[in-house]
Design a protein around this motif. Structure first.
Motif, PDB file in Angstrom:
ATOM      1  N   ARG A 224      23.381 -34.006  51.014  1.00  0.00           N
ATOM      2  CA  ARG A 224      24.453 -32.874  50.727  1.00  0.00           C
ATOM      3  C   ARG A 224      25.735 -33.115  51.277  1.00  0.00           C
ATOM      4  O   ARG A 224      26.878 -32.939  50.662  1.00  0.00           O
ATOM      5  CB  ARG A 224      23.904 -31.555  51.417  1.00  0.00           C
ATOM      6  CG  ARG A 224      24.821 -30.669  51.166  1.00  0.00           C
ATOM      7  CD  ARG A 224      24.371 -29.237  52.004  1.00  0.00           C
ATOM      8  NE  ARG A 224      24.336 -29.479  53.166  1.00  0.00           N
ATOM      9  CZ  ARG A 224      23.721 -28.632  54.216  1.00  0.00           C
ATOM     10  NH1 ARG A 224      22.974 -27.713  53.952  1.00  0.00           N
ATOM     11  NH2 ARG A 224      23.763 -29.024  55.639  1.00  0.00           N
ATOM     12  N   GLU A 225      25.854 -33.878  52.510  1.00  0.00           N
ATOM     13  CA  GLU A 225      27.312 -34.354  53.119  1.00  0.00           C
ATOM     14  C   GLU A 225      28.102 -35.357  52.236  1.00  0.00           C
ATOM     15  O   GLU A 225      29.295 -35.347  52.153  1.00  0.00           O
ATOM     16  CB  GLU A 225      26.900 -34.850  54.551  1.00  0.00           C
ATOM     17  CG  GLU A 225      26.664 -33.709  55.539  1.00  0.00           C
ATOM     18  CD  GLU A 225      27.570 -32.582  55.504  1.00  0.00           C
ATOM     19  OE1 GLU A 225      28.685 -32.690  55.685  1.00  0.00           O
ATOM     20  OE2 GLU A 225      27.275 -31.313  55.344  1.00  0.00           O
TER      21      GLU A 225
ATOM     22  N   ARG B  85      29.641 -33.794  49.312  1.00  0.00           N
ATOM     23  CA  ARG B  85      30.881 -33.046  49.868  1.00  0.00           C
ATOM     24  C   ARG B  85      31.937 -34.138  49.808  1.00  0.00           C
ATOM     25  O   ARG B  85      33.132 -33.746  49.705  1.00  0.00           O
ATOM     26  CB  ARG B  85      30.493 -32.194  51.180  1.00  0.00           C
ATOM     27  CG  ARG B  85      30.037 -31.378  50.971  1.00  0.00           C
ATOM     28  CD  ARG B  85      29.880 -30.532  52.392  1.00  0.00           C
ATOM     29  NE  ARG B  85      28.851 -29.385  52.108  1.00  0.00           N
ATOM     30  CZ  ARG B  85      28.241 -28.611  53.017  1.00  0.00           C
ATOM     31  NH1 ARG B  85      28.272 -28.997  54.099  1.00  0.00           N
ATOM     32  NH2 ARG B  85      27.621 -27.520  52.680  1.00  0.00           N
TER      33      ARG B  85
ATOM     34  N   ARG C 155      33.568 -35.341  46.681  1.00  0.00           N
ATOM     35  CA  ARG C 155      34.360 -34.572  45.930  1.00  0.00           C
ATOM     36  C   ARG C 155      35.656 -34.188  46.732  1.00  0.00           C
ATOM     37  O   ARG C 155      36.605 -34.075  45.952  1.00  0.00           O
ATOM     38  CB  ARG C 155      33.506 -32.804  46.075  1.00  0.00           C
ATOM     39  CG  ARG C 155      32.542 -32.705  45.045  1.00  0.00           C
ATOM     40  CD  ARG C 155      32.202 -31.193  45.109  1.00  0.00           C
ATOM     41  NE  ARG C 155      32.036 -30.517  46.441  1.00  0.00           N
ATOM     42  CZ  ARG C 155      30.684 -30.466  46.909  1.00  0.00           C
ATOM     43  NH1 ARG C 155      29.701 -30.853  46.250  1.00  0.00           N
ATOM     44  NH2 ARG C 155      30.727 -29.885  48.052  1.00  0.00           N
ATOM     45  N   SER C 156      35.543 -34.657  47.899  1.00  0.00           N
ATOM     46  CA  SER C 156      36.952 -34.726  48.487  1.00  0.00           C
ATOM     47  C   SER C 156      37.693 -35.983  48.641  1.00  0.00           C
ATOM     48  O   SER C 156      38.827 -35.983  49.135  1.00  0.00           O
ATOM     49  CB  SER C 156      36.807 -34.079  50.123  1.00  0.00           C
ATOM     50  OG  SER C 156      36.173 -35.205  50.867  1.00  0.00           O
TER      51      SER C 156
END
Length: 84
Positions: free
Chosen positions: A19-20, A23, A26-27
């Protein structure tokens, strides 16, 4: 109670790391096509985690390392202060 409070086993730890990683991807400051390619690689690791947690964790480690190397544009010698 936060959702992370229930994560205790190796599968749960991998789920949290995946999950991290999503993230993080995406960034990233990369073109959209590159981000899409990285996201597909990450989805492959997610799929692998359903069958082999240890192998998926190892692949995730390598994936995150490759992202760090790709995104980092600071030469390693640039981090050393003068006179050191």
């Amino acid at each position: 109670m936060a959702a992370d409070d229930r994560l205790t086993g190796p599968e749960d730890e991998l789920a949290w790391r995946l999950r991290e990683a999503h993230r993080h991807v995406r960034s990233l400051p990369v073109p959209a096509k590159e981000r899409e390619r990285l996201a597909r690689r990450l989805l492959t690791i997610c799929d692998l985690s359903k069958r082999d947690v240890e192998h998926a964790a190892a692949r995730l480690d390598l994936f995150l390392l490759s992202i760090d190397v790709r995104v980092s544009d600071t030469p390693s010698t640039g981090n050393i202060a003068e006179g050191d």
